[in-house]
Design an enzyme around this catalytic site. Structure first.
Site, short mmCIF file in Angstrom:
data_model
loop_
_atom_site.label_atom_id
_atom_site.label_comp_id
_atom_site.label_asym_id
_atom_site.label_seq_id
_atom_site.Cartn_x
_atom_site.Cartn_y
_atom_site.Cartn_z
N ASP A 146 60.85 124.54 56.34
CA ASP A 146 60.93 123.55 55.26
C ASP A 146 59.89 123.85 54.19
O ASP A 146 59.06 123.02 53.85
CB ASP A 146 60.73 122.14 55.83
CG ASP A 146 61.16 121.07 54.84
OD1 ASP A 146 61.80 121.41 53.83
OD2 ASP A 146 60.85 119.89 55.08
N VAL A 172 53.57 109.59 56.51
CA VAL A 172 52.22 110.11 56.71
C VAL A 172 51.23 109.08 56.19
O VAL A 172 51.37 108.59 55.08
CB VAL A 172 52.03 111.45 55.97
CG1 VAL A 172 50.62 111.98 56.19
CG2 VAL A 172 53.05 112.46 56.42
N GLY A 184 61.50 113.37 55.62
CA GLY A 184 62.67 113.23 56.45
C GLY A 184 62.33 112.82 57.87
O GLY A 184 63.11 112.14 58.53
N LEU A 206 50.58 107.94 52.64
CA LEU A 206 50.32 109.06 51.73
C LEU A 206 51.62 109.65 51.24
O LEU A 206 51.73 110.13 50.12
CB LEU A 206 49.55 110.17 52.44
CG LEU A 206 48.07 109.95 52.75
CD1 LEU A 206 47.57 111.08 53.62
CD2 LEU A 206 47.29 109.89 51.46
N GLY A 207 52.62 109.63 52.10
CA GLY A 207 53.89 110.23 51.73
C GLY A 207 54.94 109.91 52.78
O GLY A 207 54.62 109.42 53.87
#
Ligand SMILES: *[C@@H]1O[C@H](CO)[C@@H](O)[C@H](O)[C@H]1NC(C)=O
Ligand SMILES: *[C@@H]1O[C@H](CO)[C@@H](O)[C@H](O)[C@H]1NC(C)=O
Ligand SMILES: *[C@@H]1O[C@H](CO)[C@@H](O)[C@H](O)[C@H]1NC(C)=O
Ligand SMILES: *[C@@H]1O[C@H](CO)[C@@H](O)[C@H](O)[C@H]1NC(C)=O
Ligand SMILES: *[C@@H]1O[C@H](CO)[C@@H](O)[C@H](O)[C@H]1NC(C)=O
Ligand SMILES: *[C@@H]1O[C@H](CO)[C@@H](O)[C@H](O)[C@H]1NC(C)=O
Length: 713
Positions: A546, A436, A432, A428-429
């Site tokens: 973050d 995911v 750092g 999905l992504g």
């Protein structure tokens, strides 16, 4: 002291176990009185039921009729052989006995004469009553009105009946249909019923051409399935001549029990490991084995310890844990050198890091060398190890328990299956800290799995801490952590799946689709609420660390779910931490020289996110000359010359005075959040309050606009 007690109790345990084990070996799983037959044909007869002199409790006599080809257990013997009531089975836990009811009542009519067969059943003077939970009064036929009259209590008659009508066989509920009054009907009966008799109304008789016979009976709920064919002739009666099942409730009648104990010595609960409880249908009580035991509580020594370790489906214990049965209970513990909650079948015991167990092992090795003081040595080692274990236990189990209370522990296999072996197609992504993946659990639940980069053994404790932190957050605007997987070198976190992408996608993927002012305000407000929640939790302050638009996930209706607490840190209230993990463009400039992040750094990053929401520009963007610019810096420099409004998204520009007011207020908040000095920035709570005010202004504006539009048209 605790350890001395443990050693002592261990010795006492051994001493106590010796006679216990011998009695356990002597106990059998007999269910009838010693020397009494326990079966009649296929029917098991548990005490208080019994056959033969001295084998039953008064009222529970069974006669085994072996005159037929198949032996039959007879509960109520009758002079007229065909009036016997046959027992099908007995359940001593629920106090139920299933018998065959031969008394199906019918009425047949051929146009001139009528035949009636009555149904009368009588249980009085016995420990039995008809179960009102398990039985129904059922009538079958067209133009049928049947009812039972009964005496549930002395001096009070009770009537229970139902009506079934149909103008033809076609107009019934159909084969297998519910008994809803079209071909058949049913009614409940009262509690305490010991006698009933069926009555028929003779006004309902003009359907005889296609339905000559109607039936009525008391029968176990759910047994009867309607068949159109049952409306023909005496078919149904002939088929069920041997009777239909009906459930009786039985109990030890007489004095009730109190607090699980019988005052009288005459208690029927003979097993030491049993107790009594009163029944609901009629006066009386039943006996039951205590938790951890099973068997027949009505017999001396009848309740026998359950070996839980042999039925792990009912008593879960992890396969890599040690399961030990004990009298009335069992223990399931992680092997030495591991910790975790083993009382789950797919649970796991995790190895305790080397530094904890090393010390104990050295002592063990050297002591074993001196064989002469072996006994003493073992005691010393046991004591030391016990102390160590207690320390370790306290430290780890505290965490693990907390974790286990909130979270599901997934096995690696489960997660591999869910993601098709971490297939790249499921990514999905990527951030750092790791990738995911989207996953699908066996129960079709969609999840997002964050697979972190490898974690060193020393960081594992931190990682556990973080999971605990995340598991405690339960807020509608924060992505929910569902579980984790600790089985692997690379820890993984399992989150709820949020389907609608991120605020970053919404703002920057498709620049041409407009985003309303309301949606933007809502995203800002909900994100602020989430951050305020984590900043102001009472015992610990959590710093997100973050914050960026890509970490603001959007659910249906653009509901915000703030995610990625990977860089988060827990600090005791009002402390600061040394950790810099910010993404470019969102980094608080103050952190560059202090090297520490605080709540104020989160506020700065949030200011950039709001700016992004209302300018629709990325946090780091390319200007007209193709040079990289930080959005925050550009805003601040433009604000100095009062040109900052030109940066706002053109979609938002309007002549409406309220819109101008809203945008000015937003710019003011952004300005405050981006203050170079952390202490000058507002807190998240203040930002939430301010955004709420703006949201109210916006709502009132919508109301005003629609009013004026209506007035104009
Ligand atoms: C029950 O007890 C009888 C004698 O009292 C014995 O012969 C029989 O084996 C026992 N049955 C079981 C299942 O232990
Ligand atoms: C008795 O009923 C209980 C609850 O319905 C059930 O779990 C148990 O298996 C039954 N026992 C027998 C011997 O049928
Ligand atoms: C009534 O019963 C008798 C004898 O069993 C039988 O001959 C007769 O046909 C029945 N009448 C009706 C209306 O079913
Ligand atoms: C109905 O049954 C009775 C007695 O069984 C008989 O006498 C009579 O003829 C029958 N009527 C019809 C219409 O079949
Ligand atoms: C019942 O249905 C069948 C088939 O659907 C039809 O042939 C028959 O005529 C119907 N009977 C009545 C009485 O409606
Ligand atoms: C069994 O042991 C556990 C843990 O020692 C305890 O919490 C539980 O109450 C015990 N159960 C029974 C029925 O004694």
């Amino acid at each position: 002291m605790a350890c001395v007690r443990q050693l002592l109790s261990f010795f006492f345990f051994i001493i106590l176990m010796i006679p216990l084990l011998t009695t356990l070996a002597a106990a059998t799983s007999n269910i009838s009185l010693p020397g009494c037959p326990s079966k009649c044909g296929k029917v098991t007869i548990p005490y208080p039921f019994g056959m033969g002199n001295g084998c039953y409790r008064e009222g529970f006599q069974i006669t085994c009729d072996e005159s037929m080809t198949h032996p039959r257990a007879i509960l109520f013997r009758n002079e007229k052989h065909n009036n016997d009531v046959e027992l099908i089975n007995v359940n001593i836990t629920t106090g139920e006995a299933r018998v065959l009811n031969k008394k199906i009542s019918y009425v047949c009519f051929n146009g001139t004469s009528r035949n009636i067969s009555g149904g009368l059943m009588f249980l009085r003077y016995s420990p039995f009553v008809f179960s009102n939970q398990q039985n129904k009064f059922v009538a079958i036929g067209c133009r049928t009105l049947a009812y039972i009259a009964s005496q549930a209590k002395p001096n009070s008659m009770y009537f229970s009946g139902c009506v079934s009508t149909c103008s033809s066989r076609n107009s019934t509920t159909g084969d297998g249909g519910p008994c809803n009054g079209l071909g058949c009907c049913q009614a409940a009966i009262p509690a305490g019923l010991t006698l009933y008799s069926v009555f028929w109304s003779n006004t309902f008789n003009d359907a005889w051409r296609f339905n000559p016979c109607s039936y009525a009976m008391l029968v176990e709920d759910g047994w009867y399935k309607f068949q159109v064919q049952d409306l023909t002739g005496l078919d149904f009666y002939e088929r069920n001549k041997n009777g239909v099942p009906v459930v009786l409730n039985w109990a030890i009648r007489g004095s009730p029990c109190q607090d699980g104990l019988m005052k009288s010595h005459d208690t029927a609960c003979r097993s030491r490991h049993s107790f009594c409880h009163n029944t609901r249908n009629g006066n009386g009580y039943l006996c039951q084995c205590r938790q951890g035991y099973e068997g027949n509580p009505y017999l001396t020594g009848g309740c026998i310890d359950i070996d839980e370790c042999k039925s792990l489906d009912k008593y879960p214990c992890s396969s890599n844990a040690i399961c030990m049965n004990s009298d009335g209970n069992f223990t399931c513990s992680c092997p030495k050198g591991t910790y975790g909650n083993p009382y789950v079948n797919d649970g796991i015991c995790i190895k305790i890091p080397e530094k904890f167990s090393h010390h104990a092992r050295v002592i063990l090795g050297s002591t074993l060398g001196g064989a002469t003081i072996l006994i003493l040595g073992i005691l010393v080692v046991m004591y030391i190890q016990c102390k160590k274990r207690m320390e370790e236990k306290e430290e780890y189990q505290k965490y693990y328990q907390m974790m286990n209370d909130h979270l599901r522990v997934f096995s690696r296999k489960q997660l591999e299956n869910a993601t098709n072996n971490f297939n790249e197609a499921n990514v999905l992504g990527e951030g750092g800290q790791g990738k995911v993946y989207k996953g699908l659990l066996e129960n079709n639940q969609v999840i997002a799995i964050k697979k972190a980069r490898a974690v060193e053994e020393t960081q594992r404790e931190e990682f556990v801490n973080e999971i605990i932190l995340l598991s405690q957050i339960n807020h509608k605007n924060i992505v929910r952590l569902l579980g984790c997987c600790l089985e692997v070198k690379i820890p993984m976190l399992v989150y709820e799946f949020v389907p609608n992408g991120t605020a970053y996608h919404l703002l920057h993927r498709n620049k041409t689709s407009p985003i309303s002012l309301g949606t933007r305000l809502n995203i800002a407000l909900e994100s602020a609420v989430a951050l305020d929640y984590i900043h102001s939790s009472i015992s610990r302050t959590i710093i997100h660390g973050d914050i960026k638009s890509a970490n603001i996930l959007l659910d249906a209706d653009y509901t915000v779910k703030v995610s990625d607490f990977g860089a988060s840190s827990v600090v005791p209230a009002d402390e600061i931490i040394e950790l810099v993990h910010f993404s470019r463009g969102y980094l608080d400039p103050e952190c560059l020289y202090t090297q520490i992040i605080t709540k104020n750094s989160d506020v700065y990053s949030f200011g950039v996110v709001i700016l992004e929401l209302f300018t629709r520009m990325e946090a780091v963007y390319l200007d007209e000359k193709g040079e990289r610019q930080a959005l925050a810096t550009s805003f601040l420099s433009k604000a100095r010359t009062n040109e900052h409004r030109k940066m706002l998204d053109v979609d938002l520009i309007s002549n409406n005075g309220k819109v101008i007011e809203i945008l000015d207020k937003i710019c003011a908040i952004v300005g405050q959040c981006l203050s170079p000095k952390g202490d000058d920035r507002p807190t998240m709570s203040q930002i939430v309050q301010e955004l709420q005010k703006i949201a109210r202004l916006h709502n009132s504006m919508l109301g005003f606009q629609s009013d004026s539009e209506e007035a104009g048209s």
